[in-house]
Design a protein around this motif. Sequence first.
Motif, PDB file in Angstrom:
ATOM      1  N   ALA A   4       0.829  -1.209   0.000  1.00  0.00           N
ATOM      2  CA  ALA A   4       0.000   0.000   0.000  1.00  0.00           C
ATOM      3  C   ALA A   4       0.863   1.259   0.000  1.00  0.00           C
ATOM      4  O   ALA A   4       0.607   2.203  -0.747  1.00  0.00           O
ATOM      5  CB  ALA A   4      -0.940  -0.001   1.195  1.00  0.00           C
ATOM      6  N   SER A   5       1.897   1.289   0.837  1.00  0.00           N
ATOM      7  CA  SER A   5       2.753   2.479   0.867  1.00  0.00           C
ATOM      8  C   SER A   5       3.571   2.588  -0.415  1.00  0.00           C
ATOM      9  O   SER A   5       3.838   3.692  -0.890  1.00  0.00           O
ATOM     10  CB  SER A   5       3.657   2.463   2.091  1.00  0.00           C
ATOM     11  N   ARG A   6       3.964   1.453  -0.997  1.00  0.00           N
ATOM     12  CA  ARG A   6       4.694   1.475  -2.263  1.00  0.00           C
ATOM     13  C   ARG A   6       3.803   2.058  -3.355  1.00  0.00           C
ATOM     14  O   ARG A   6       4.242   2.891  -4.144  1.00  0.00           O
ATOM     15  CB  ARG A   6       5.123   0.062  -2.635  1.00  0.00           C
ATOM     16  N   PHE A   7       2.525   1.633  -3.391  1.00  0.00           N
ATOM     17  CA  PHE A   7       1.586   2.174  -4.375  1.00  0.00           C
ATOM     18  C   PHE A   7       1.387   3.671  -4.151  1.00  0.00           C
ATOM     19  O   PHE A   7       1.389   4.448  -5.093  1.00  0.00           O
ATOM     20  CB  PHE A   7       0.238   1.453  -4.308  1.00  0.00           C
ATOM     21  N   GLY A   8       1.247   4.057  -2.899  1.00  0.00           N
ATOM     22  CA  GLY A   8       1.072   5.477  -2.589  1.00  0.00           C
ATOM     23  C   GLY A   8       2.268   6.298  -3.047  1.00  0.00           C
ATOM     24  O   GLY A   8       2.105   7.372  -3.642  1.00  0.00           O
ATOM     25  N   ASN A   9       3.461   5.799  -2.782  1.00  0.00           N
ATOM     26  CA  ASN A   9       4.671   6.500  -3.215  1.00  0.00           C
ATOM     27  C   ASN A   9       4.719   6.636  -4.729  1.00  0.00           C
ATOM     28  O   ASN A   9       5.019   7.702  -5.263  1.00  0.00           O
ATOM     29  CB  ASN A   9       5.926   5.764  -2.739  1.00  0.00           C
ATOM     30  N   ARG A  10       4.415   5.563  -5.418  1.00  0.00           N
ATOM     31  CA  ARG A  10       4.460   5.604  -6.880  1.00  0.00           C
ATOM     32  C   ARG A  10       3.368   6.494  -7.448  1.00  0.00           C
ATOM     33  O   ARG A  10       3.584   7.181  -8.448  1.00  0.00           O
ATOM     34  CB  ARG A  10       4.363   4.194  -7.435  1.00  0.00           C
ATOM     35  N   ALA A  11       2.203   6.482  -6.843  1.00  0.00           N
ATOM     36  CA  ALA A  11       1.117   7.348  -7.323  1.00  0.00           C
ATOM     37  C   ALA A  11       1.501   8.818  -7.156  1.00  0.00           C
ATOM     38  O   ALA A  11       1.294   9.625  -8.064  1.00  0.00           O
ATOM     39  CB  ALA A  11      -0.173   7.036  -6.575  1.00  0.00           C
ATOM     40  N   VAL A  12       2.061   9.165  -6.001  1.00  0.00           N
ATOM     41  CA  VAL A  12       2.489  10.547  -5.766  1.00  0.00           C
ATOM     42  C   VAL A  12       3.576  10.939  -6.757  1.00  0.00           C
ATOM     43  O   VAL A  12       3.540  12.036  -7.341  1.00  0.00           O
ATOM     44  CB  VAL A  12       2.968  10.729  -4.304  1.00  0.00           C
ATOM     45  N   LEU A  13       4.542  10.058  -6.977  1.00  0.00           N
ATOM     46  CA  LEU A  13       5.606  10.366  -7.938  1.00  0.00           C
ATOM     47  C   LEU A  13       5.056  10.521  -9.350  1.00  0.00           C
ATOM     48  O   LEU A  13       5.513  11.380 -10.114  1.00  0.00           O
ATOM     49  CB  LEU A  13       6.682   9.279  -7.898  1.00  0.00           C
ATOM     50  N   THR A  14       4.072   9.720  -9.698  1.00  0.00           N
ATOM     51  CA  THR A  14       3.462   9.833 -11.025  1.00  0.00           C
ATOM     52  C   THR A  14       2.742  11.153 -11.181  1.00  0.00           C
ATOM     53  O   THR A  14       2.891  11.845 -12.211  1.00  0.00           O
ATOM     54  CB  THR A  14       2.488   8.669 -11.274  1.00  0.00           C
ATOM     55  N   VAL A  15       1.963  11.523 -10.189  1.00  0.00           N
ATOM     56  CA  VAL A  15       1.244  12.795 -10.256  1.00  0.00           C
ATOM     57  C   VAL A  15       2.231  13.954 -10.325  1.00  0.00           C
ATOM     58  O   VAL A  15       2.060  14.885 -11.124  1.00  0.00           O
ATOM     59  CB  VAL A  15       0.274  12.939  -9.062  1.00  0.00           C
ATOM     60  N   LEU A  16       3.278  13.900  -9.512  1.00  0.00           N
ATOM     61  CA  LEU A  16       4.294  14.952  -9.564  1.00  0.00           C
ATOM     62  C   LEU A  16       4.977  15.001 -10.930  1.00  0.00           C
ATOM     63  O   LEU A  16       5.268  16.078 -11.450  1.00  0.00           O
ATOM     64  CB  LEU A  16       5.331  14.751  -8.460  1.00  0.00           C
ATOM     65  N   GLY A  17       5.216  13.851 -11.518  1.00  0.00           N
ATOM     66  CA  GLY A  17       5.817  13.804 -12.845  1.00  0.00           C
ATOM     67  C   GLY A  17       4.920  14.400 -13.903  1.00  0.00           C
ATOM     68  O   GLY A  17       5.371  15.161 -14.772  1.00  0.00           O
ATOM     69  N   VAL A  18       3.623  14.083 -13.842  1.00  0.00           N
ATOM     70  CA  VAL A  18       2.676  14.636 -14.812  1.00  0.00           C
ATOM     71  C   VAL A  18       2.570  16.148 -14.645  1.00  0.00           C
ATOM     72  O   VAL A  18       2.575  16.899 -15.626  1.00  0.00           O
ATOM     73  CB  VAL A  18       1.301  13.949 -14.682  1.00  0.00           C
ATOM     74  N   VAL A  19       2.486  16.617 -13.408  1.00  0.00           N
ATOM     75  CA  VAL A  19       2.411  18.060 -13.155  1.00  0.00           C
ATOM     76  C   VAL A  19       3.700  18.739 -13.622  1.00  0.00           C
ATOM     77  O   VAL A  19       3.662  19.802 -14.253  1.00  0.00           O
ATOM     78  CB  VAL A  19       2.117  18.339 -11.663  1.00  0.00           C
ATOM     79  N   GLY A  20       4.830  18.135 -13.323  1.00  0.00           N
ATOM     80  CA  GLY A  20       6.103  18.707 -13.761  1.00  0.00           C
ATOM     81  C   GLY A  20       6.209  18.763 -15.274  1.00  0.00           C
ATOM     82  O   GLY A  20       6.699  19.750 -15.837  1.00  0.00           O
ATOM     83  N   LEU A  21       5.735  17.738 -15.948  1.00  0.00           N
ATOM     84  CA  LEU A  21       5.742  17.739 -17.407  1.00  0.00           C
ATOM     85  C   LEU A  21       4.839  18.833 -17.958  1.00  0.00           C
ATOM     86  O   LEU A  21       5.212  19.543 -18.901  1.00  0.00           O
ATOM     87  CB  LEU A  21       5.309  16.371 -17.938  1.00  0.00           C
ATOM     88  N   ALA A  22       3.672  18.996 -17.351  1.00  0.00           N
ATOM     89  CA  ALA A  22       2.755  20.053 -17.794  1.00  0.00           C
ATOM     90  C   ALA A  22       3.382  21.434 -17.600  1.00  0.00           C
ATOM     91  O   ALA A  22       3.306  22.290 -18.486  1.00  0.00           O
ATOM     92  CB  ALA A  22       1.433  19.948 -17.037  1.00  0.00           C
TER      93      ALA A  22
END
Length: 185
Positions: A4-22
């Motif tokens: 669960a924490s691994r998924f949470g970490n990856r989800a946060v990193l993905t969202v940050l990556g998408v926002v950073g790309l935008a």
Amino acid sequence: MNAASRFGNRAVLTVLGVVGLAVALVAAWPLAGGTPWALADGIRNAAASAGLAPVVAAWIVAAVLAIVILLALVWVARRGRGRTRHAVEQPGLHITTGVVEDLVRDALRAAPDIVGVHASTHRRRGERVLLLRLQLRPRADVVQAAADVRAALADLDRAMGEALPVVAHLTTGVRTVLAHDRRVD
């Protein structure tokens, strides 16, 4: 770290990556000779030429973006699955991959061309598979190294009391160039 924490970490990193790309795209758009709103004008013109109302076009774009984000989250959630800590897991008996790695390392201690051993266990289709990464010296006698690995795996099977499915990956690299003579670790 649990799943669960691994998924949470990856989800946060993905969202940050998408926002950073935008943010990077918006910042770089003027360098390409326009403003970010020129892209919106292009989408609006394409929707008008297709006969779509602006609201319908916005919903289509939002749906496509939602699908892309959902697929990215699914991909992120599936990364790293399959790796397990135990090479053998029976009722009342759990043998970690580290024990198996130590047994193989000890069996290969006399092999002159093998300078490194690393083991990991993965679950594939419900079955455990041991992945052995063996580092060889440059210009090593690969035939002899493979024979040494086969002998070490036979010793491992005798020590474990069962034959483990094994994938052995023989490789070389920077570490093998710098290794001392007759060293396995």
